[in-house]
Design an enzyme around this catalytic site. Structure first.
Site, PDB file in Angstrom:
ATOM      1  N   THR A   1     -11.746   3.667   0.225  1.00  0.00           N
ATOM      2  CA  THR A   1     -11.338   2.851  -0.918  1.00  0.00           C
ATOM      3  C   THR A   1     -12.053   3.308  -2.185  1.00  0.00           C
ATOM      4  O   THR A   1     -13.222   3.682  -2.142  1.00  0.00           O
ATOM      5  CB  THR A   1     -11.727   1.387  -0.647  1.00  0.00           C
ATOM      6  OG1 THR A   1     -11.072   0.952   0.526  1.00  0.00           O
ATOM      7  CG2 THR A   1     -11.366   0.490  -1.815  1.00  0.00           C
TER       8      THR A   1
ATOM      9  N   GLY B   1      -7.216  -5.175   4.916  1.00  0.00           N
ATOM     10  CA  GLY B   1      -8.629  -4.879   5.080  1.00  0.00           C
ATOM     11  C   GLY B   1      -9.505  -5.645   4.105  1.00  0.00           C
ATOM     12  O   GLY B   1      -9.127  -6.685   3.566  1.00  0.00           O
TER      13      GLY B   1
END
Length: 393
Positions: free
Chosen positions: A243, A273
């Site tokens: 990310t 997530g």
């Protein structure tokens, strides 16, 4: 006459004493971030005050996503000290990564789920108001973090998900288009050709280690998480789960934090997530600082490591120790995960901690690097042990 003289002298004496007391109060040093959190005044507080002007404004983000950091820094500098630009910097910086498909784990055309589709998660948090805008499982819309910004600015909600989030994006003027690319399709086809290995299933039949399903629940005694994890042999690592998390702070200590990702590769459709979850993927509070996380989101979101790091700074810990604190809670329960945290206090001091990798790179732009304001830094990680390596910066 003598009585009046004595009275006059007494009044003058009182006035002089009162002035001395008042002067002492007015010249006492004002409480700083360090003294307010730790209850201690002195060198630490003075040091923090001394460096404030040298460290801000700043932009910091996970991984070596240089182009995202460079753009965010350019936007932050459009106003003196970055004032009123922190939100723009974070949104545009993360958006740059979405367009560049950073490591194929941010933006369209990466991390296909079990059906071959790419979906996006993103979040923006305002440290002044504590407001959040987030989207999860966003389909057919490329600009995930910009849609998250619209949730923040045009609704009273915190998060929109799935097809409803896509419909909201359409209403806000975003166009629908496929997020699948030839590369992501090939990735999915190769995965299915290898009997859908690895995957995220457990306690089902047919055996998910050798079959693509469809699956049905299999009654079984409860097993330890580590044993369940090992069954699927799915390794979370940088190239399938990194990310972008970004923090921007101006000279008046206004903070925004944001995240964007396309999630875990070959995830079960509908999975969300840690990235769009406040306190997990990112957290910001103007009174303290901010933190962003990256790694195994299914594990990390259970512990809210970004919130833990910010609260550790509120309690007086420096950023590097606060980042370690955010990971330590996870390590009490899981020794086989990968994750990293960046923590920044409101004065611009920052630190990082990581686990399960050889090292963790991140980008920083600030006046502190006079010769090279935008720079790549790394922290060495310790994998497979109970302790976590930290770096004080």
């Amino acid at each position: 006459m003598r009585t009046h003289l004595r009275a006059s002298l007494w009044v003058l004496c009182l006035a002089s004493t009162g002035f001395s007391i008042l002067a002492a109060v007015n010249t006492s040093p004002k409480p700083t971030l360090a003294s307010a959190f730790s209850g201690k005044a002195g060198t630490t507080a003075l040091k923090a005050n001394k460096t404030t002007g040298e460290l801000l404004p700043m932009v910091i983000n996970t991984w070596n996503f240089t182009a995202a950091n460079v753009l965010a820094w350019r936007i932050l500098k459009q106003s003196k000290g970055g004032l009123r630009q922190t939100r723009n910097a974070v949104v545009e910086g993360c958006s740059k990564c979405e367009k560049l498909q950073c490591d194929r784990t941010v933006g369209y055309g990466g991390s296909p789920d079990e059906l071959g589709e790419t979906t996006l998660d993103a979040m923006v948090m305002d440290g002044a108001t504590m407001d959040v805008g987030a989207v999860a499982g966003l389909r057919r819309i490329k600009d995930a973090i910009k849609v998250a910004r619209h949730v923040l600015e045009h609704t009273q909600h915190t998060m929109l998900v799935g097809d409803a989030a896509s419909a909201f994006a359409n209403a806000m003027g975003f166009e629908s288009e496929s997020l699948v690319t030839p590369e992501s399709k090939d990735m999915w086809l190769q995965w299915t050709a290898e009997n859908c290995q690895p995957n995220f299933w457990k306690n089902v039949h047919p055996d998910p280690k050798v079959s693509c399903g469809p699956y049905k629940p299999r009654p079984t005694p409860l097993t330890r998480w580590k044993e369940d994890r090992a069954r699927n042999e799915y390794e979370i690592g940088r190239k399938n789960h990194d990310t972008i998390g970004m923090i921007a702070i101006d000279v008046e200590n206004n903070i925004h934090a944001g995240t964007s990702t396309n999630g875990a590769r070959h995830k079960i459709p509908g999975r969300v997530g840690d990235s769009p979850i406040p306190g997990a993927g990112a957290y910001a509070d103007n009174e303290v600082g901010a933190a962003v996380a990256t790694g195994d989101g299914d594990v990390m979101m259970r512990f809210l490591p970004s919130l833990l790091a910010v609260e550790a700074m509120r309690a007086g810990k420096p950023p590097a120790e606060a980042a370690q604190e955010g990971l330590r809670r996870i390590l009490k329960h899981h020794k086989d995960f990968m994750g990293a945290l960046i923590a920044v206090d409101r004065l611009g001091n920052y630190g990082a901690a990581c686990y399960g990798l050889a090292e963790f790179p991140f980008m920083v732009s600030s006046p502190a690097g006079a010769d090279r304001p935008t720079r790549l830094e790394t922290v060495k990680c310790i994998a497979g042990q109970d302790k976590v390596n930290i770096v004080a910066l």
